[in-house]
Design an enzyme around this catalytic site. Structure first.
Site, PDB file in Angstrom:
ATOM      1  N   SER A  36      57.498  33.029  26.475  1.00 33.48           N
ATOM      2  CA  SER A  36      57.637  33.628  27.805  1.00 33.48           C
ATOM      3  C   SER A  36      58.450  34.910  27.753  1.00 33.48           C
ATOM      4  CB  SER A  36      58.352  32.661  28.768  1.00 33.48           C
ATOM      5  OG  SER A  36      57.615  31.492  28.981  1.00 33.48           O
ATOM      6  N   CYS A  37      58.083  35.831  28.608  1.00 29.66           N
ATOM      7  CA  CYS A  37      58.967  36.935  28.976  1.00 29.66           C
ATOM      8  C   CYS A  37      58.939  36.974  30.502  1.00 29.66           C
ATOM      9  CB  CYS A  37      58.530  38.251  28.338  1.00 29.66           C
ATOM     10  SG  CYS A  37      56.862  38.798  28.775  1.00 29.66           S
ATOM     11  N   LYS A  38      59.177  38.097  31.095  1.00 32.39           N
ATOM     12  CA  LYS A  38      59.227  38.158  32.557  1.00 32.39           C
ATOM     13  C   LYS A  38      57.913  37.717  33.181  1.00 32.39           C
ATOM     14  CE  LYS A  38      60.275  41.377  36.343  1.00 32.39           C
ATOM     15  NZ  LYS A  38      60.719  42.756  36.660  1.00 32.39           N
ATOM     16  N   THR A  43      55.430  39.282  25.594  1.00 33.58           N
ATOM     17  CA  THR A  43      54.778  38.074  25.092  1.00 33.58           C
ATOM     18  C   THR A  43      53.587  38.428  24.209  1.00 33.58           C
ATOM     19  OG1 THR A  43      55.480  36.736  26.974  1.00 33.58           O
ATOM     20  CG2 THR A  43      53.538  35.992  25.789  1.00 33.58           C
ATOM     21  N   ALA A  66      58.282  33.494  32.417  1.00 35.60           N
ATOM     22  CA  ALA A  66      59.455  32.615  32.394  1.00 35.60           C
ATOM     23  C   ALA A  66      59.578  31.863  33.714  1.00 35.60           C
ATOM     24  CB  ALA A  66      60.713  33.439  32.151  1.00 35.60           C
TER      25      ALA A  66
END
Length: 783
Positions: free
Chosen positions: A704-706, A712, A241
C-alpha cells in the site's frame, strides 16, 4: 536479448518531428480465445484511449508472436512451446469457478525474458479487480448494524434503572442509533454502486459513502513459465492504505485519536463477559417466578396433606432452586459487585451531563454502600448460600411432617453437609409439632424466608449483571470517544479486512494441493504481511496511524473453510459471521475440492491470522520527516513487526520442522533485525527482506501507499523482477530493462489510467531525486 509482447496496447507511434511517442489507443481480445483459435491470423477492433470509439481493426497473428527473437533463441525454447504452456495454465487455473468468483476485470500482459543460461522465461502479469471490494464492506456493515441493534435492545430490556445508570444507558443508545443510521445509509449507497462496479478509484477515496470500501483494491499476480516446467504463481494484493480520508487527518490518525479520547476507566468487561451477564439475567428472571410458583403450590397442597403430591412439588422446587443457586455462583457476579463498590467510591465527587439532560454528580447505584468502611467480598457468597439453606429448612420440615428421617436431595457433598447442619439447627430450634398447628402454618414462615432470600439474590445479581452489560457496552462504544471515532475505526477495519480476505482466498486456492501448507494453516495459522510506503510527515503520518490500528484489529479475525452449495460464483463468495472483535470469514469451496481437505478443516477448525506491518517512507515528504520531523512511529512499527514475525516463524519451525526452507529462516530474520536496527534513511532493504520471509512461510503479501497507484506500482514491479532474478535466473544484464518494460507497458500503467484517466505516474523529476534508485520509473512514464 529480451522481447515484450504487450497484449492490450499498441506500440506508440514515433514522431519524426519531435522524437516523442504518442499513445494511439488499444485493441482488446481474449488471450485464451486467441490461443485456441486455429486461424493463424485474427482481427481485433482498435479503440481510442476513451475505450469507447472504435476506429479500425488490428491484425494479430501467431506468426508475429512466434518469430520474435527466434534468431537468438535455441530451437527448443522458441515461443510456441511457451504459448502452449500458457494456454494450459489459462485453461486449468484461471477459468476455475473459484477464480471466476473472486476476480474480475482482468488485465494481462505477456513478456519473454532471457535467463543467465540464455533460455527464455514466459512471464504473464495479471491485474484483477475483485467483487470483494464491495461484498466484504456490505457484509461488515450489515453485521455492525445487527450488533448495534442488539445492543440497544439489550440495554432497553434492563428495565427501570437508577438515574446515573439510566443516563449512561441513554448515552450508549444514542450513539448506537446514530451509527445505525449512518451505516444503513452507507449500505444503501454501496448497494447501488456495487451493482455496476467492483472498483473504487483513487479519486473517490474521500467519498463519504465509500468510507468502508478499499481504495484501488487489486490482485497483482505473476505466472512464470520456464521451458519444460509448469507455471509458478506469485501474488500480492495492492490497495490504498486503509485510512479514513473522508474525516481527514487534521487531528492525526486512529492511534493518536484513540489515545486522546479513550476514557479512563478501571472497570472494563469483554464481550464474552457481557454475554455471560445477559445469559445470567435471563436465567434468574426465568427461575424466580418458577420458584415462587412452586413454593405457593407447596403451601396449597399442605392444607389437605397428600404425601405423594407434596413430595412431587418439593422435588420440583428443589430442582429449580439448585439451578438458581448454580447460576448465582458465577464469579462474575461477585467481581461485578466489588467493581460497583469501587467505582462508586472513586466517582462520588464526579459529575457528568448525560444525553438525556440529567446531571449526575457521582450518583452511585447503592448509596448505602459508601457508608461502609470496607466492602465484604464474602457477602455475595452468603446471599446465595442463604437461598440454599432456606430450601434445606423446607425439606427438613416436610420430612418431619411426614414422619420421615431427614435426608438431603441430590446435592453436591458440600451442600449435603450444609443440609445436615441446617436440619440439625432447625430441629433444635423448632418447638412446634404437627399436632400443635397445621402443616401450612408450619411451612409458611419457611417459604416466606425462601422468597425473601431469592428476592435479595435476584436484586443483587440483576444489579451486578446490569453493571456488566452497561460497562461492556460503554467499553465497546463510549470509551473510544465520539461516534465519529468509532465510525472511523470500523471504516478503516473494513478496508483492511477486504484486502485480507482477497489475499487469503487467493493464497488458499493456490495451496489446496499442498498438504504441508494445509497443516500450517491448522497449527500456526497464516502470516499476513502489510507493506507500507507512507511517509511519516503531514497527512500521511495520520494515514499510517489509521493503518496501524486497522492492521492490529485484524488479529481478532479468523477464517473457516466451508462446503459451497454449488459452483456458482455467488455461492463461492466468502461470508462474514460474528461480531466486532470476533469475526469469522467463511470461505466456501466446491464440494469436490472440499472433500479432499484434511478432516480438521472440514470439521470447521478456525484458521487464525498473524498480521504484521512494515513501513518505509520513500518519497520527498519522508526526506522532510527524517531531517526535520519524527520517524519514531515507523521505527516502533518495524521493531514490533520484527518481534511478531520472529515469534510466528519460531512457532512454525516447532510445528513443521521439515518444511522446505524453514531452516534458512534464522539467517533471514537476523538480516531483517540488523536492517531495522540500522536506522538508515529510506532503508527499503527492510521491505525486501520482510517480503522474502513472508513468501518463504507461505504468507499473504499486501502492498500500500496513499492510493496504491504510483509508489505501489514501483514496489510491485520491482518485487516481480527481483523474484525473476532470484528464483528464475533472470539475466542480471537485463534486470533494469525488464523493470523499465514492466513499468512502462505493464499492468500498473493500466491501473494509473483507470484511476486518473492518463498513462503517467504522478511523479515529478524533482520528487524522484529523493526516491531510492530502484523506485524510479523510466523516462517518459511520469509527469
Amino acid at each position: 536479448m529480451m522481447s515484450c509482447i504487450n497484449c492490450f496496447h499498441l506500440p506508440q507511434d514515433n514522431s519524426a518531428s519531435t522524437g516523442q511517442k504518442t499513445f494511439l489507443g488499444f485493441p482488446s481480445f481474449s488471450i485464451k480465445g486467441f490461443l485456441k483459435s486455429k486461424d493463424p491470423q485474427g482481427a481485433v477492433s482498435f479503440s481510442m484511449t476513451d475505450g469507447v470509439n472504435e476506429v479500425g481493426e488490428v491484425k494479430v497473428s501467431h506468426l508475429q508472436m512466434e518469430e520474435e527473437g527466434e534468431d537468438s533463441a535455441p530451437p527448443e525454447h522458441k515461443c510456441p512451446a511457451l504459448c502452449d504452456a500458457l494456454h494450459g495454465s489459462i485453461q486449468d487455473k484461471e477459468n476455475s469457478p473459484m477464480m471466476r468468483a473472486v476476480l474480475c476485470a482482468q488485465v494481462c500482459k505477456l513478456y519473454r525474458f532471457q535467463t543467465d543460461d540464455r533460455r527464455w522465461l514466459l512471464v504473464k502479469e495479471q491485474m484483477s479487480e475483485t467483487p470483494l471490494s464491495f461484498s466484504v464492506p456490505k457484509q461488515l456493515l450489515s453485521a455492525l448494524v445487527q450488533e448495534l441493534t442488539s445492543r440497544v435492545l439489550d440495554l432497553r430490556e434492563l428495565g427501570q434503572l437508577l438515574p446515573h445508570w439510566d443516563g449512561l444507558r441513554c448515552d450508549v443508545i444514542n450513539l448506537c442509533n446514530h451509527l445505525i443510521g449512518c451505516y444503513q445509509e452507507t449500505l444503501t449507497e454501496i448497494g447501488k454502486l456495487s451493482a455496476s462496479s467492483c472498483f473504487k478509484s483513487s479519486l473517490s477515496k474521500s467519498d463519504r459513502h465509500l468510507q468502508f470500501v478499499p481504495t484501488n483494491l487489486h490482485s497483482q499476480r505473476m505466472e512464470v513459465t520456464s521451458p519444460g516446467s509448469a507455471g509458478v504463481w506469485y501474488e500480492v494484493v495492492t490497495f490504498g492504505a486503509p485510512a479514513d480520508h473522508h474525516y481527514g487527518f487534521r487531528h492525526g490518525g486512529l492511534k493518536r485519536i484513540l489515545c486522546k479520547h479513550r476514557r479512563s476507566s478501571s472497570v472494563s468487561y469483554s464481550s464474552d463477559e457481557g454475554c455471560r451477564a445477559r445469559d445470567l439475567l435471563v436465567s434468574v428472571t426465568h427461575l424466580q417466578p418458577l420458584i415462587f410458583g412452586l413454593a405457593e403450590e407447596l403451601l396449597s397442597i399442605s392444607l389437605e396433606p397428600r404425601a405423594n403430591r407434596l413430595l412431587q412439588v418439593l422435588d420440583g422446587l428443589s430442582q429449580q432452586v439448585h439451578r438458581f443457586v448454580h447460576a448465582l455462583k458465577d464469579e462474575l457476579v461477585k467481581s461485578a459487585l466489588l467493581d460497583i463498590h469501587s467505582q462508586c467510591a472513586s466517582n462520588c465527587n464526579d459529575s457528568h451531563v448525560h444525553s438525556n439532560g440529567l446531571l449526575c454528580e457521582g450518583s452511585p447505584p447503592h448509596p448505602e454502600r459508601l457508608a461502609e468502611d470496607e466492602y465484604d467480598e464474602e457477602e455475595w457468597d452468603l446471599t446465595w448460600t442463604n437461598v440454599a439453606k432456606s430450601l434445606n429448612c423446607i425439606i427438613a420440615m416436610v420430612d418431619r411432617l411426614l414422619g420421615r428421617e431427614p435426608h438431603p436431595q441430590e446435592q453436591p457433598p458440600a451442600e449435603q453437609q450444609e443440609y445436615s447442619e441446617d436440619t440439625k439447627s432447625y430441629n433444635n430450634a423448632s418447638p412446634c409439632s404437627s399436632s400443635e398447628s397445621s402443616w401450612q402454618e408450619q411451612l409458611l414462615p419457611l417459604v416466606i424466608t425462601l422468597r425473601d432470600c431469592v428476592r435479595e439474590a435476584v436484586a443483587k445479581a440483576r444489579t451486578a449483571m446490569t453493571f456488566v452489560v452497561l460497562q461492556e457496552a460503554v467499553g465497546a462504544t463510549m470509551n473510544q470517544g465520539p461516534a465519529q471515532i468509532l465510525h472511523r475505526r470500523h471504516a478503516v477495519f473494513s478496508q483492511a479486512l477486504s484486502a485480507l480476505v482477497c489475499g487469503f482466498v487467493l493464497r488458499l486456492y493456490g495451496g489446496l494441493e499442498d498438504p504441508e501448507f494445509l497443516q500450517q494453516l491448522l497449527t500456526v495459522g497464516i502470516l499476513v504481511q502489510f507493506e507500507g510506503l507512507l511517509s511519516t510527515y503531514g497527512e500521511e503520518l495520520g494515514m499510517l496511524e489509521d493503518m496501524e490500528v486497522g492492521v492490529a484489529d485484524l488479529r481478532s479475525v479468523a477464517f473457516k473453510v466451508t462446503e459451497a452449495k454449488t459452483e456458482q460464483p455467488k455461492d463461492l463468495l466468502p461470508l462474514l459471521r460474528g461480531t466486532w472483535g470476533r469475526f469469522v470469514v467463511e470461505v466456501p469451496l466446491p464440494p469436490e475440492t472440499f472433500r479432499s481437505l484434511p478432516e480438521e478443516l472440514k470439521a470447521g477448525r478456525l484458521i487464525r491470522v498473524e498480521p504484521i506491518l512494515f513501513n518505509i517512507g520513500i518519497n520527498q515528504q519522508q526526506s522532510l520527516a527524517e531531517r526535520f520531523g519524527d520517524s519514531s512511529l515507523q521505527e516502533n512499527l518495524n521493531l514490533q513487526s520484527c518481534e511478531r514475525l520472529r515469534a510466528y516463524c519460531n512457532a512454525l519451525r516447532d510445528a513443521l520442522p521439515r518444511m522446505a526452507g524453514i531452516q534458512s529462516l534464522s539467517e533471514s530474520l537476523s538480516s531483517l533485525d540488523r536492517s531495522v536496527e540500522a536506522k538508515k534513511r529510506k532503508n527499503v532493504e527492510v521491505l525486501w527482506i520482510a517480503a522474502s520471509v513472508c513468501r518463504l512461510v507461505n504468507g499473504i503479501r499486501l502492498t500500500s501507499c496513499k492510493s496504491a497507484k504510483d509508489r505501489t506500482a514501483m514496489s510491485v514491479t520491482l518485487e516481480q523482477c527481483q523474484i525473476l532474478r532470484e528464483r528464475h535466473s533472470l539475466s542480471q544484464q537485463h534486470f533494469s530493462t525488464s523493470l523499465d518494460c514492466m513499468r512502462r507497458n505493464g499492468c500498473r500503467m493500466d491501473n494509473v489510467q483507470k484511476n486518473v484517466g492518463n498513462r503517467r505516474f504522478a511523479f515529478s523529476a524533482v520528487q524522484l531525486l529523493t526516491f531510492p534508485r530502484l523506485y524510479r520509473p523510466p523516462d517518459g512514464s511520469y509527469g
